[in-house]
Design a protein around this motif. Structure first.
Motif, PDB file in Angstrom:
ATOM      1  N   THR A  73       0.858  -1.196   0.000  1.00  0.00           N
ATOM      2  CA  THR A  73       0.000   0.000   0.000  1.00  0.00           C
ATOM      3  C   THR A  73       0.893   1.244   0.000  1.00  0.00           C
ATOM      4  N   GLY A  93      -5.284  10.043 -11.807  1.00  0.00           N
ATOM      5  CA  GLY A  93      -5.121   8.862 -10.974  1.00  0.00           C
ATOM      6  C   GLY A  93      -3.742   8.681 -10.404  1.00  0.00           C
ATOM      7  N   GLU A 104      -3.949   3.156  -6.677  1.00  0.00           N
ATOM      8  CA  GLU A 104      -5.333   2.824  -6.342  1.00  0.00           C
ATOM      9  C   GLU A 104      -5.873   3.779  -5.274  1.00  0.00           C
ATOM     10  N   ARG A 109      -2.328   1.182  -3.758  1.00  0.00           N
ATOM     11  CA  ARG A 109      -1.509   0.155  -4.406  1.00  0.00           C
ATOM     12  C   ARG A 109      -1.191   0.541  -5.847  1.00  0.00           C
ATOM     13  N   ASP A 110      -0.135  -0.018  -6.386  1.00  0.00           N
ATOM     14  CA  ASP A 110       0.294   0.307  -7.748  1.00  0.00           C
ATOM     15  C   ASP A 110      -0.642  -0.353  -8.757  1.00  0.00           C
ATOM     16  N   VAL A 111      -1.243   0.437  -9.637  1.00  0.00           N
ATOM     17  CA  VAL A 111      -2.239  -0.067 -10.586  1.00  0.00           C
ATOM     18  C   VAL A 111      -1.584  -0.927 -11.665  1.00  0.00           C
ATOM     19  N   LEU A 114      -0.971  -4.364 -10.292  1.00  0.00           N
ATOM     20  CA  LEU A 114      -2.282  -4.965 -10.068  1.00  0.00           C
ATOM     21  C   LEU A 114      -2.855  -5.503 -11.374  1.00  0.00           C
ATOM     22  N   ASP A 280     -10.708  -9.160  -3.294  1.00  0.00           N
ATOM     23  CA  ASP A 280      -9.586  -8.358  -2.832  1.00  0.00           C
ATOM     24  C   ASP A 280      -8.960  -9.019  -1.582  1.00  0.00           C
ATOM     25  N   MET A 288     -10.698  -5.470 -10.024  1.00  0.00           N
ATOM     26  CA  MET A 288     -10.284  -4.096 -10.309  1.00  0.00           C
ATOM     27  C   MET A 288     -11.433  -3.272 -10.880  1.00  0.00           C
ATOM     28  N   ARG A 291     -13.768  -2.416  -7.992  1.00  0.00           N
ATOM     29  CA  ARG A 291     -13.246  -1.306  -7.200  1.00  0.00           C
ATOM     30  C   ARG A 291     -13.344   0.002  -7.969  1.00  0.00           C
ATOM     31  N   GLY A 292     -13.077  -0.052  -9.266  1.00  0.00           N
ATOM     32  CA  GLY A 292     -13.169   1.160 -10.072  1.00  0.00           C
ATOM     33  C   GLY A 292     -14.578   1.707 -10.148  1.00  0.00           C
ATOM     34  N   TYR A 302      -8.801   4.812 -12.502  1.00  0.00           N
ATOM     35  CA  TYR A 302      -8.575   3.479 -11.950  1.00  0.00           C
ATOM     36  C   TYR A 302      -9.397   2.426 -12.693  1.00  0.00           C
TER      37      TYR A 302
END
Length: 334
Positions: A73, A93, A104, A109-111, A114, A280, A288, A291-292, A302
């Motif tokens: 994170t 973003g 994210e 977190r790194d998209v 991910l 998740d 993803m 979450r988006g 995202y």
């Protein structure tokens, strides 16, 4: 008179036989390959699909070279990445040289990583499911078509039930029940169990279309002369199926497989989006997008990368499936 035999024999001695030996250059496989190479959309789609699979296979290496992972994170560990509301401080973003696809919202977190691992997990599940569905469909369809009679009637009724069954709704309803049986309430569901359950359920409901297609093909082929000739020579049923029937079924099998894989990609993502299947923090295309969908009104970035990549993959694979079908179909005249 003595020279007459030599004159008449010369044409037969010099008759070329090369065309008969090189007939393999016009084999069905080579003809289909030439047709496929002429289809620019199919060739481009093949390169796109190969790029996705290569990226999925090399995801750990790419992430290592990139210097990020999908579980850290960063937004909570590094000040200045997220604002007080949990959204990236940088525009678009949080896209930057350090975070190529941004970070994210909320967790930070790194998209990019991910997405790498999300593609990897989704393609793994879809590919294994496609292989199992195709294999089971071949066994059931060929067996029912060749044996006929009661076996064919029984398989036909099962196929009709599975095709009419709302598999997605059943899976959503039975998923909590299944997990409560397999996993104690005070324990988290292991990721491997979720993956195995997804593959098993999609395979159980997915083999019916392949079996029905191959059953019809075998019913037509088993009355052909080459099958009857094999029976007359005393060939066993297994030899007839393996040597006579299966070589004539690879075309519909290949076409069905190329069209099925993108369907299972979207099915797995839809289940994850609905909260069934992978969840998740396991990276997944559907997770993803889910979450988006929760934050797209504030920041659509995202949702953009997983959604756009899935659309590109599904379109490319569908175009590839159409091109393979056209290349293998002699009626296209390409």
């Amino acid at each position: 008179m003595g020279t007459t035999p030599a004159l008449t024999a010369a044409p037969f001695e010099t008759a070329p036989t090369t065309p008969h030996r090189t007939g393999g250059t016009s084999s069905p496989g080579r003809i289909a390959w030439r047709r496929f190479r002429r289809d620019r959309a199919g060739v481009v789609s093949a390169y796109v699909v190969l790029l996705f699979f290569a990226t999925a296979i090399a995801a750990p290496l790419i992430a290592k070279l990139y210097g990020r992972n999908p579980y850290t994170t960063y937004g909570q560990n590094q000040p200045g990445l997220l604002n007080q509301f949990g959204f990236p401080v940088a525009p678009n973003g949080g896209v930057s040289g350090d975070f190529w696809f941004g970070v994210e919202p909320q967790l930070g977190r790194d998209v990019f990583t991910l997405l790498l691992y999300g593609v990897r997990n989704s393609l793994l599940i879809a590919t294994v499911t496609t292989l199992l569905v195709t294999g089971l469909g071949i066994v059931v369809g060929v067996t029912a078509g060749y044996l006929g009679g009661r076996v064919d009637n029984l398989v036909g009724r099962i196929v009709d039930i599975l095709l009419a069954f709302p598999s997605t709704l059943f899976f959503i309803a039975m998923w909590p029940v299944l997990l409560s049986i397999l996993v104690p309430p005070d324990e988290n569901t292991p990721t491997w169990l979720t993956v195995v359950s997804l593959i098993s359920v999609m395979t159980a409901f997915g083999w019916a279309p392949v079996a029905r297609l191959l059953r019809g093909e075998v019913l037509a082929l088993r009355e052909r002369e080459f099958v009857e000739a094999a029976k007359v020579t005393g060939a066993s049923p297994a030899r007839i199926v393996l040597r006579e029937l299966l070589p004539n079924l690879w075309t519909p099998v290949l076409i069905q497989s190329t069209l099925a894989l993108p369907m299972y990609v979207t099915t797995e993502a839809a289940l994850a989006f609905l909260g069934v299947g992978l969840s998740d923090p396991t990276p997944d295309w559907g997770v993803m997008i889910q979450r988006g969908a929760q934050v797209y009104q504030s920041d659509i970035t995202y949702m953009l990368f997983p959604g756009l990549s899935m659309v590109i993959f599904v379109i490319a694979f569908n175009l590839l499936g159409d091109s393979v079908r056209d290349a293998l179909d002699p009626k296209t005249g390409r």
